[in-house]
Design a protein around this motif. Structure first.
Motif, PDB file in Angstrom:
ATOM      1  N   CYS A  33       0.851  -1.193   0.000  1.00  0.00           N
ATOM      2  CA  CYS A  33       0.000   0.000   0.000  1.00  0.00           C
ATOM      3  C   CYS A  33       0.885   1.240   0.000  1.00  0.00           C
ATOM      4  O   CYS A  33       1.713   1.411   0.895  1.00  0.00           O
ATOM      5  N   LYS A  59       1.247   5.585  -0.695  1.00  0.00           N
ATOM      6  CA  LYS A  59       0.501   6.835  -0.673  1.00  0.00           C
ATOM      7  C   LYS A  59       1.296   7.931  -1.373  1.00  0.00           C
ATOM      8  O   LYS A  59       2.515   7.977  -1.273  1.00  0.00           O
ATOM      9  N   LEU A 114      -1.078  -0.858  -4.285  1.00  0.00           N
ATOM     10  CA  LEU A 114      -2.455  -0.436  -4.053  1.00  0.00           C
ATOM     11  C   LEU A 114      -2.442   0.956  -3.443  1.00  0.00           C
ATOM     12  O   LEU A 114      -1.700   1.210  -2.495  1.00  0.00           O
ATOM     13  N   SER A 115      -3.237   1.853  -4.004  1.00  0.00           N
ATOM     14  CA  SER A 115      -3.306   3.188  -3.425  1.00  0.00           C
ATOM     15  C   SER A 115      -4.718   3.734  -3.477  1.00  0.00           C
ATOM     16  O   SER A 115      -5.465   3.491  -4.412  1.00  0.00           O
ATOM     17  N   PHE A 172       3.030  -2.170   4.382  1.00  0.00           N
ATOM     18  CA  PHE A 172       2.706  -0.750   4.489  1.00  0.00           C
ATOM     19  C   PHE A 172       3.977  -0.004   4.850  1.00  0.00           C
ATOM     20  O   PHE A 172       4.920  -0.597   5.368  1.00  0.00           O
ATOM     21  N   MET A 218       5.650   2.587   7.531  1.00  0.00           N
ATOM     22  CA  MET A 218       5.342   2.754   8.948  1.00  0.00           C
ATOM     23  C   MET A 218       4.458   3.979   9.155  1.00  0.00           C
ATOM     24  O   MET A 218       3.555   3.980   9.960  1.00  0.00           O
ATOM     25  N   GLN A 273      -0.972   4.815  11.444  1.00  0.00           N
ATOM     26  CA  GLN A 273      -2.095   3.999  11.900  1.00  0.00           C
ATOM     27  C   GLN A 273      -2.732   3.114  10.837  1.00  0.00           C
ATOM     28  O   GLN A 273      -3.326   2.085  11.179  1.00  0.00           O
ATOM     29  N   GLY A 301      -1.742   0.897   8.640  1.00  0.00           N
ATOM     30  CA  GLY A 301      -1.301  -0.502   8.563  1.00  0.00           C
ATOM     31  C   GLY A 301      -1.970  -1.385   9.612  1.00  0.00           C
ATOM     32  O   GLY A 301      -2.713  -2.319   9.274  1.00  0.00           O
TER      33      GLY A 301
END
Ligand SMILES: Cc1cc2nc3c(=O)[nH]c(=O)nc-3n(C[C@H](O)[C@H](O)[C@H](O)COP(=O)(O)OP(=O)(O)OC[C@H]3O[C@@H](n4cnc5c(N)ncnc54)[C@H](O)[C@@H]3O)c2cc1C
Ligand SMILES: Nc1ncnc2c1ncn2[C@@H]1O[C@H](COP(=O)(O)O)[C@@H](O)[C@H]1O
Lengths: 330, 249
Positions: B6, B8, B61-62, B115, B117, B126, B128
């Motif tokens: 994941c 971002k 995945l985003s 993820f 961190m 948070q 993850g």
């Protein structure tokens, strides 16, 4: 009901100092909401007594979940117990410390309760009966004011951002054995702990941080920083810049900055650190910043409250000596 | 082995942040956006694991706006196999993001989900563990290195005074911190190949933020500091100021 639950922390059977910060903040919020502040401690049996002193910081009731399986932090056991207590108590707000443990625990509890979480907040207010939190975003380049449209509101508090404040309350201790704990079913297993050369105080939680940068020249010179840290007392920890960690001089656990830890101690020493934006990201919300650098134009001096222009190898021993002298006189 | 990472889209750490006139978001004009630095460590970790095993699939995945496809292409250029963009805006609400991500991950049935961190924008640390909890999968946070054996993973986690070794079976969720995984640069070949890799795009369902940003503001100005003096002789004066003026000693 507008009661507030403060999650407090123990390690090896001793209540951690950060617990006082969390309970003080929770008690202030509870007063603003017209409710009571309760504290929750998880630990081995016989632990409850450790928490009795939290009444001094405003806890009306102290609930101690006691079980051998809770002696050390385990995400699966802890998150279930905290979620259950929060649910049954009908709390309006649950306050966690944003300690290493709290950062792992709080999001899991939030997911179990199906409520959002504001992490690592540096301010809390009650406005019109509702909680409003302030938190740094974009590595401290901006601050957000956030509100909650779900109950309970969950927040974790940045260590050192809230001062412990005495406001005596009943502090009635109630211990209980949580039901349904089944460690055999927990999926994460702790295999081993390897002690490292690093200090034992987490840099993210210490109230004084002594950080060395590339200006320290090599790991063999860290004795100078250790001497200063020791002079500053038990709540001081060592930090490092990324340059130092990348060079392998210090473990990554000590790195302060965007790809390291965010710290906000009472007192931060930046020693031989140029003050790159990514370093500032991890320490700019510190209360008082001191820099020592031989380059008077180093950017770190722009954020430092106090600076000394000079050679670390001359300044550090004197600084440690002056701190020792001062504290010896106390 | 199927690995989901994941990632971002966040502003580059060098970027100056200006607030938008609405007062609740930043002005994206002139801001360089990148893969959040910790997420790059996670992508690197996934690629290394796939390479070590000689087989597997790395899916990025985003959840984000349409411009996030550019960020996903950057990750594909590093070597990931395919990407999924869920269009939606959870704002600061990590749980809203976690719900959307969890819904997608469930259908992918991966062995491992990675993820970063923490995201370099909201710094919430948070999403993850929230996603893992929603999926009822075991989760180890702040992992600096891991070894994948046949049936289990051994994770290294830096804690106060040392390193903790934790073991967890598959499927598992890890959040990756800086450590062993220095992100690779995308090669020209990688960038070319990325253009042809599959990138699915669709609306995220039911993303509802319940943690509401009322206002963004600039940090309080720090009062101008001062140079106490030059050389070791300034130490005594500094210590005096720390005690008497700043009251921190
Ligand atoms: C994505 C990304 C993430 C990053 N994350 C981080 C992070 O988390 N943390 C971090 O710290 N950095 C981070 N960086 C790196 C950052 O940009 C800087 O490179 C780094 O902070 C520099 O470390 P330094 O200040 O120790 O070294 P330098 O920049 O080399 O500074 C050394 C300083 O020591 C002074 N000096 C030298 N000798 C002496 C002496 N004898 N006496 C007194 N002063 C002396 C010099 O004048 C100089 O100012 C990141 C970079 C990127 C791109
Ligand atoms: N919108 C998103 N899309 C994909 N991954 C995300 C998103 N938000 C957060 N994450 C993941 O969750 C991690 C932690 O984010 P945060 O909780 O915001 O600090 C990030 O490093 C990403 O790996």
């Amino acid at each position: 009901m507008a009661d507030v639950l403060a999650i407090v922390e123990q390690r090896e059977g001793k209540l951690r100092g950060i617990s006082n910060e969390v309970v003080s903040a929770a008690a202030r919020i509870a007063a603003g909401m017209g409710g009571a502040c309760h504290a929750l401690l998880l630990g081995p049996s016989g632990m409850a007594g450790e928490a009795a002193g939290l009444g001094r910081y405003g806890a009306e009731k102290i609930r101690a979940a006691e079980a051998e399986a809770l002696s050390v932090y385990h995400p699966e056991g802890y998150s279930r117990v905290v979620a259950e207590v929060a649910r049954e108590g009908g709390y309006a707000v649950v306050v966690f410390p944003a300690s290493a443990q709290g950062k792992d625990l709080a999001p899991r509890v939030a997911a179990l309760l199906d409520v959002p979480l504001a992490s690592d907040v540096t301010g809390l207010e009650v406005e019109g009966g509702s909680l409003v939190a302030f938190r740094p975003v974009f590595s401290g380049k901006a601050f957000a004011t956030v509100a909650f449209s779900a109950s309970p509101a969950l927040v974790s508090l940045r260590p050192n951002a809230f001062q412990p404040r005495e406001s005596p309350a009943a502090g009635i201790v109630e211990s209980f054995v949580p039901s349904g704990l089944d460690p055999a079913s927990w999926k994460v297993r702790v295999r081993e702990f390897r002690a490292s050369g690093g200090g034992s105080r987490d840099v993210a939680e210490a109230s004084v941080v002594v950080t060395g940068g590339r200006g320290m020249k090599g790991p063999e010179n860290w004795g100078l920083l250790e001497a200063l840290r020791d002079a500053l007392g038990d709540d001081a920890a060592l930090g490092a810049s990324r340059a130092v960690v990348d060079a392998g001089w210090r473990p990554h656990g000590e790195q302060v900055g965007q790809t390291g830890k965010t710290v906000a101690p009472k007192l931060y020493f930046a020693l031989g650190i140029s003050g790159a934006i990514q370093h500032l990201a991890g320490m700019r919300t510190s209360q008082t910043i001191v820099a020592v650098n031989k380059d008077p134009d180093a950017p770190i001096f722009q954020v430092a409250d106090y600076g000394i222009v000079g050679d670390l190898f001359e300044v550090l021993p004197r600084l440690a000596e002056e701190v020792r002298k001062l504290r010896a006189g106390d | 082995m199927r690995i989901v990472v994941c990632i971002k889209r966040t502003p580059d750490s060098e970027t100056r942040i200006r607030l938008a006139e609405t007062g609740t978001s930043i002005d994206p004009n002139g801001v360089k956006f990148i893969i959040s630095p910790y997420d790059e460590f996670a992508v690197e970790a996934a690629l290394q694991l796939k390479e070590a095993r000689g087989s597997g699939e790395v899916i990025l995945l985003s959840l984000g706006g349409p411009e996030t496809s550019e960020t996903l292409r950057q990750g594909l250029a590093m070597g990931a196999d395919r990407a999924i963009l869920l269009r939606g805006d959870p704002g600061m609400d990590g749980l809203a993001a976690a719900k959307a991500l969890a819904g997608e991950i469930r259908g992918l049935e991966p062995s491992l989900v990675l993820f970063g961190m923490k995201g370099a924008d909201m710094d919430q640390q948070q999403v993850g563990p929230m996603t893992a909890t929603l999926l009822d999968l075991p989760c180890v946070t702040a992992v600096s290195a891991f070894d994948a054996g046949e049936g289990a993973l051994t994770c290294h986690r830096e804690v106060e005074g040392g390193v903790e070794l934790l073991e967890v079976g598959f499927p598992a969720v890890l959040t990756i911190t800086k450590g062993k995984y220095e992100p690779r640069y995308a090669s020209l070949k990688g960038i070319m190949a990325a253009k042809k890799k599959p990138l699915e795009e669709r609306e995220a369902q039911g993303v509802e933020a319940r943690l509401l940003v009322r206002k963004l503001s600039y940090p309080p100005e720090r009062p101008a500091g001062r140079i106490v003096g030059k050389g070791p002789d300034a130490a005594a004066e500094l210590v005096r100021l720390l005690r008497e003026e700043a009251k921190v000693l």
